[in-house]
Design an enzyme around this catalytic site. Structure first.
Site, mmCIF file in Angstrom:
data_model
loop_
_atom_site.group_PDB
_atom_site.id
_atom_site.type_symbol
_atom_site.label_atom_id
_atom_site.label_comp_id
_atom_site.label_asym_id
_atom_site.label_seq_id
_atom_site.Cartn_x
_atom_site.Cartn_y
_atom_site.Cartn_z
ATOM 1 N N HIS A 121 -8.095 -5.143 -0.784
ATOM 2 C CA HIS A 121 -6.834 -4.500 -0.437
ATOM 3 C C HIS A 121 -6.203 -5.131 0.806
ATOM 4 C CE1 HIS A 121 -3.920 -1.331 -0.716
ATOM 5 N NE2 HIS A 121 -4.191 -0.882 0.493
ATOM 6 N N SER A 173 0.835 -1.198 0.000
ATOM 7 C CA SER A 173 0.000 0.000 0.000
ATOM 8 C C SER A 173 0.878 1.260 0.000
ATOM 9 C CB SER A 173 -0.963 -0.036 1.187
ATOM 10 O OG SER A 173 -2.006 0.895 1.029
ATOM 11 N N ASP A 184 -9.562 -4.992 -5.061
ATOM 12 C CA ASP A 184 -8.871 -3.852 -4.444
ATOM 13 C C ASP A 184 -9.182 -2.586 -5.234
ATOM 14 O OD1 ASP A 184 -7.142 -2.091 -3.224
ATOM 15 O OD2 ASP A 184 -5.315 -3.200 -3.728
#
Length: 315
Positions: free
Chosen positions: A281, A168, A249
């Site tokens: 995600h 991320s 995601d």
């Protein structure tokens, strides 16, 4: 309006934190920590090392159990945690668990970077902290730490097999470190590969959170936020890269866009993309016991263990 009511007025709200007009900040998640320990499930030993008090910078090291030769040098993984640049740490339960799993599966010495968090420390603080952490590692390779050298790095790390990775926001930071290392050089370390898990990059859409926590950014075309605009993208350090994305995601297409941009950049390395179907995600952090999380860790470990000679495919 009385002072108590005024103090409670909200200046900025996000899913991660709230800023009040009196300057207080409340985080809603990502603040729990666990101490370093010997993990009974994996046999991985962890410990914390402070690099600097000003700025406050530390790392958590993860040393796997050596089943064959305790003197064998281990590949070195520098890992940058996610959390929208504003929550989490390598000492949080989810990241300690994840890096225990990766260090064990891949047989690597992992360095989890604790960078300063926004909004108290706006970007580019996190970028600078990650770069400082990698340079601290490099100082061990060059023998510059002397009596202050961290024994695990000095005695166990293979500085010719170094990987940069993150998920991320941490993947964004790791990519920046790789790009900076490619341009400026990083004496002492041979960066073999870069692994980006569900990376966050900006697209052309407005992003109020990024505008708040990165006020000096040039916006959607900032190379740190959107590497497709980086004229030096083709110079990132490493010989291979892998980008992990997940079907559900919301950042999936941004990861795919980075993969395509890197392929077109003229970079001489090999890049692979790995997609997990039916997941969202960073699902592997929140559902570590599921089969697809185990498969992701397995593929990550395979990438780290792949020998440089031989096939050019990453996984």
């Amino acid at each position: 309006m009385d002072s108590a009511a005024g103090a409670a007025e909200i200046a900025f709200d996000s899913p991660f934190f709230r800023i009040y007009k009196d300057g207080r900040i409340d985080r809603f998640q990502g603040t729990d920590t666990v101490p370093p320990s010997l993990d009974p499930q994996t046999g991985v030993q962890s410990k914390d090392v402070r690099l600097s008090s000003d700025p406050d910078l530390s790392v958590r090291l993860f040393l796997p159990r050596s089943s064959v030769d305790p003197a064998r040098k281990l590949p070195l993984l520098v890992y940058v945690h996610g959390g929208a640049f504003c929550i989490e740490s390598p000492s949080s339960p989810i990241y300690t668990r994840h890096l225990n799993a990766v260090a064990s599966a891949a047989g690597v010495l992992a360095v989890g970077v604790q960078y300063r968090l926004a909004p108290e420390h706006p970007l580019p603080a996190a970028y600078e902290d990650a770069w400082a952490a990698v340079r601290w590692v490099a100082a061990h390779a060059l023998g510059e730490r002397g009596a202050d050298a961290e024994p695990w790095l000095r005695d166990r790390a293979d500085f010719d097999r170094v990987f940069l990775a993150g998920d991320s926001a941490g993947a964004n930071i790791a990519q920046h470190v790789a790009a900076r290392a490619g341009v400026e050089g990083l004496p002492g370390l041979r960066i073999v590969g870069v692994a980006l898990v569900h990376p966050f990059f900006r697209n052309d859409e407005p992003d109020k959170l990024m505008e708040l926590i990165f006020p000096s950014s040039s916006g959607t075309t900032d190379p740190r936020m959107n590497p497709a605009y980086d004229p030096n993208l083709g110079r990132i350090a490493g010989q291979r890269a892998v980008v992990f994305v997940a079907e559900k995601d919301h950042l999936r297409e941004r990861g795919r866009s980075y993969y395509e941009a890197l392929k077109k950049s003229g970079w001489k390395g090999a890049v692979e993309i790995v997609e997990t179907e039916g997941e969202g995600h960073v699902f592997h952090l929140f559902k570590p016991g599921c089969d697809k999380a185990a498969e992701l860790v397995k593929k990550f470990a395979s990438f780290l263990n792949q020998q440089d000679s031989g096939a050019r495919q990453c996984l």
